[in-house]
Design a protein around this motif. Structure first.
Motif: not given
Length: 740
Positions: A48-64
């Motif tokens: 669940m963390y790898k396939q569902k949470w990680t993409p959402k978290l990365n899209s919001k928290l990983n920035s330039t």
């Protein structure tokens, strides 16, 4: 108006109730944040963390501004840094309220079972029920993580080479996930060795008592990393990819960096086993200092994302290590050296009035004329309340370093000064050894007077293990001078090899004062001389050794001042907060305005290792700036205070009953002060015998008997087995040992 004042008085029950409520709420907040951080580790290996949470978290928290580190900085780094900074503020207010030894008698009794030893065996040592439960939970976490990592990996198995077999791919997957599990151990590895930690006191621990956790985590992580490294070498050999061993990838992990880190770790691991460490301490000491290179290549291998997972422990350790380095650059003012015929020396330093510490604290000492690199820990024997401007330690000649120091005091040329640097003192945030029988002593200090039946304290020591008990007894002597303050009965059982070692009992009385009346406490000393069957005749040479050397007071030497930690929690909070914020600011600037334009304009991936180098450099730079500014500001106050201390008069040395104890007769030496007479009268010497610890402990009466032991491992284990046997429910055990 008067009724309002009464309601707000700190002595009223309502005020005490509000204070306890705030105390519980604050600790509950720390617990919630920590459990949330722990829950992230539990969920990390799941599908669940790898396939569902990680993409959402990365899209919001990983920035330039933070790149791929954004998610891990928030989830893994920020919670612990928040606890560390807020914990400093909490400990500061606990200290000024005089309530650092929190809890009650009922709470102590509820925890009594969990603190009892349930496992006594080498190489684990003495393990309490609480330690066993938490260790089991940690092992379960590792097993859970490995099982979930493999479950997710095997479900979507990736073939890294054409023609690779399924079992080979699974073998590689297992080897890789062992490295992931080792990284979990690294997340906790540095907390126990952070001496000025604000996290350990929150759970009632000190760095000295937590060293064994560092040892356990170190061994466990090395087993996992050995499986990870050897597994990959076997995999490369099976699939004809041995060229991978010399690859330093630009876009992925560097295999060469990992191999270098593994070799360095093997060297440290080989010299850290107990047998090697005890027989060749210097080899262990010097090889363990390559940990800096180990961490450097480890980070180059795992990358910035995994570095952020383990960053809190490393970040706080670097802060502590740099502050210790700054403190150690000063030469400490040595006042005197009391030399005993047992080849032991009590060194007394001048200290600032603002420096406070608790019994059983430890001071690290370096003598550059012997070794510029070696630092050795010694127990502080003085009491900061009865001796506000002095700090004393005992050094027993049990190795080459201590023997060289002892010989310096017998050199042909007179010794009037000695260059010494110190780190510390470090110790418990509260007198934790009082939590049971000695809560009576603290009741006067903390307004916790109540009817308590705790009456007895038994201290068992072997050889130089008596050192921490000297500080405890001095604390009790001081508290006994206060009105309406009850103190427990004390039984001190000390085993020595030779009668000359009996003079270590002289140190129960401070050299700087004769006001400490030992007759005010119920103290019984049972001393056992194991290698002599009868008292020796008074030796004139022995009398000559009972002397004190007073050192010249040079203005270039400074009193030991409070380190920016236990004595300055708010300063430590400022350093932790400002350095972490500076790191985030520097990282955002470098990533956004240097790395991101390169990636955007060249359409290439920025070098994997260069990102790691930037992270490590920015961490060190932020800590260097914040800690240096705080230290220099604090040093100004310490310098002004030191000028006042240097004008204090040097006290006259007091007489010693040492020769009486050595000869076994009091008729040929006059003891002119009541404290010295009381010490002699309280001491009973047994020649050619060893203490029957089982009989002594089982004969102790009272509802609660505190049992402390410090000495050889065999002695500690014997006392632990007696207390955990279940044959005497009134025995409450605590071991004091230093596994440096």
């Amino acid at each position: 108006m008067d009724s309002d004042l009464v309601r707000e008085s700190p002595a009223t029950p309502s005020y005490e109730g509000k204070k306890k409520s705030r105390h519980r709420i604050t600790r509950m907040m720390f617990l919630v944040v920590f459990l949330g951080w722990l829950m992230v580790w539990i969920l990390l290996p799941t599908k669940m963390y790898k396939q569902k949470w990680t993409p959402k978290l990365n899209s919001k928290l990983n920035s330039t501004y933070f790149g791929e580190q954004g998610t891990n900085l928030l989830l893994f780094t920020f919670p612990i840094m928040l606890i560390a900074a807020a914990g400093c503020v909490y400990l500061h207010f606990q200290k000024i309220k005089g309530n650092s030894c929190s809890g009650s008698v009922s709470a102590s009794r509820r925890l009594a079972f969990w603190k009892k030893p349930v496992l006594v065996m080498a190489p684990l040592g003495i393990v309490s029920a609480m330690e066993l439960v938490f260790s089991a939970m940690f092992i379960i976490l590792l097993i859970w993580s490995l099982a979930n990592y493999l479950h997710v990996s095997f479900a979507h198995l990736h073939m890294h080479k054409q023609g690779e077999k399924v079992w080979q791919a699974k073998f590689r997957s297992v080897s890789l996930r062992l490295g992931y599990i080792g990284n979990v151990c690294w997340a906790f590895l540095f907390f126990p060795v952070t001496r000025g930690s604000s996290i350990l006191p929150l759970v009632g621990l000190t760095s000295e008592s937590s060293i064994k956790y560092h040892i356990w985590l170190g061994h466990l992580s090395m087993v996992l990393f050995a499986g990870h490294s050897i597994g990959f070498i076997i995999y490369w050999a099976m699939t004809n990819q041995m060229a991978e061993m010399v690859e330093w990838s630009k876009t992925y992990v560097s295999n060469v960096a990992g191999e270098i880190a593994f070799v360095l770790a093997l060297i440290m691991w080989a010299t850290s086993f107990p047998r090697v460490r005890r027989k060749m301490f210097e080899v262990f000491f010097y090889t363990h200092h390559i940990y800096t290179l180990y961490v450097f290549f480890y980070v180059l291998h795992v990358g910035t994302a995994y570095f952020c997972m383990i960053l809190p422990g490393i970040f706080l350790f670097i802060i502590d290590r740099y502050l210790r380095f700054l403190q150690s650059q000063q030469r400490s003012r040595l006042v005197s050296a009391r030399i005993l015929p047992s080849e032991a020396v009590e060194l007394t330093f001048s200290k600032s009035l603002g420096l406070t510490y608790n019994p059983t604290s430890v001071l690290f000492v370096n003598v550059p004329s012997i070794s510029k690199l070696q630092w050795h820990p010694f127990t502080v024997t003085s009491n900061c309340q009865s001796e506000p401007d002095k700090l004393s330690i005992i050094i027993k000649t049990e190795g080459s370093w201590s023997q060289k120091l002892y010989n310096k005091f017998f050199s042909p040329s007179a010794v009037d000064s000695l260059d010494v640097s110190v780190e510390g003192p470090y110790g418990p945030a509260s007198p934790h050894f009082l939590s049971k029988v000695l809560l009576l002593v603290l009741s006067h200090r903390q307004s916790l007077l109540r009817d308590i039946e705790h009456k007895s304290l038994v201290m068992v020591s072997g050889g130089s293990g008596i050192s921490p008990f000297i500080s405890i007894i001095r604390e009790i002597i001081f508290e006994s001078t206060k009105s309406n303050c009850k103190v427990p009965e004390i039984l001190l059982i000390c085993a020595f090899k030779n009668s000359a070692d009996l003079t270590m009992l002289d140190l129960l009385l401070p050299i700087s004062s004769t006001t400490s009346d030992i007759s005010q406490i119920q103290l019984q000393i049972e001393a056992y001389i194991t290698r002599e069957k009868e008292p020796l005749a008074t030796d004139t040479d022995t009398k000559k050794l009972l002397r004190t050397i007073w050192f010249r007071q040079d203005t270039s030497y400074t009193p030991i001042s409070a380190a920016l930690g236990p004595n300055s929690w708010l300063w430590l909070c400022a350093i932790i907060s400002s350095s972490f914020l500076m790191f985030l600011l520097f990282l955002g600037i470098v990533t956004r305005y240097y790395i991101y334009p390169i990636v955007r304009d060249s359409d290439e991936i920025y070098h994997f290792s260069f990102r790691c180098l930037w992270d490590m450099f920015l961490v060190c730079a932020a800590i260097f700036l914040a800690a240096s500014c705080a230290f220099l500001w604090d040093k100004k106050k310490a310098t002004m205070e030191g000028k006042q201390i240097q004008n204090l008069e040097v006290p006259t040395p007091v007489a010693s009953p040492g020769s009486w104890l050595c000869s076994g007769s009091g008729g040929d030496r006059e003891l002119e002060s009541l404290p010295l007479q009381s010490l002699v009268q309280a001491t009973k010497v047994h020649f050619g015998a060893r203490p029957d610890l089982k009989k002594i402990l089982f004969d102790r009466k009272g509802s609660d008997v505190g049992v402390l032991v410090c000495g050889p491992r065999k002695m500690r284990h014997e006392v632990a087995r007696i207390c955990s046997s279940g044959l005497a429910d009134n025995l409450h055990f605590e071991s004091i040992s230093f596994n440096w």
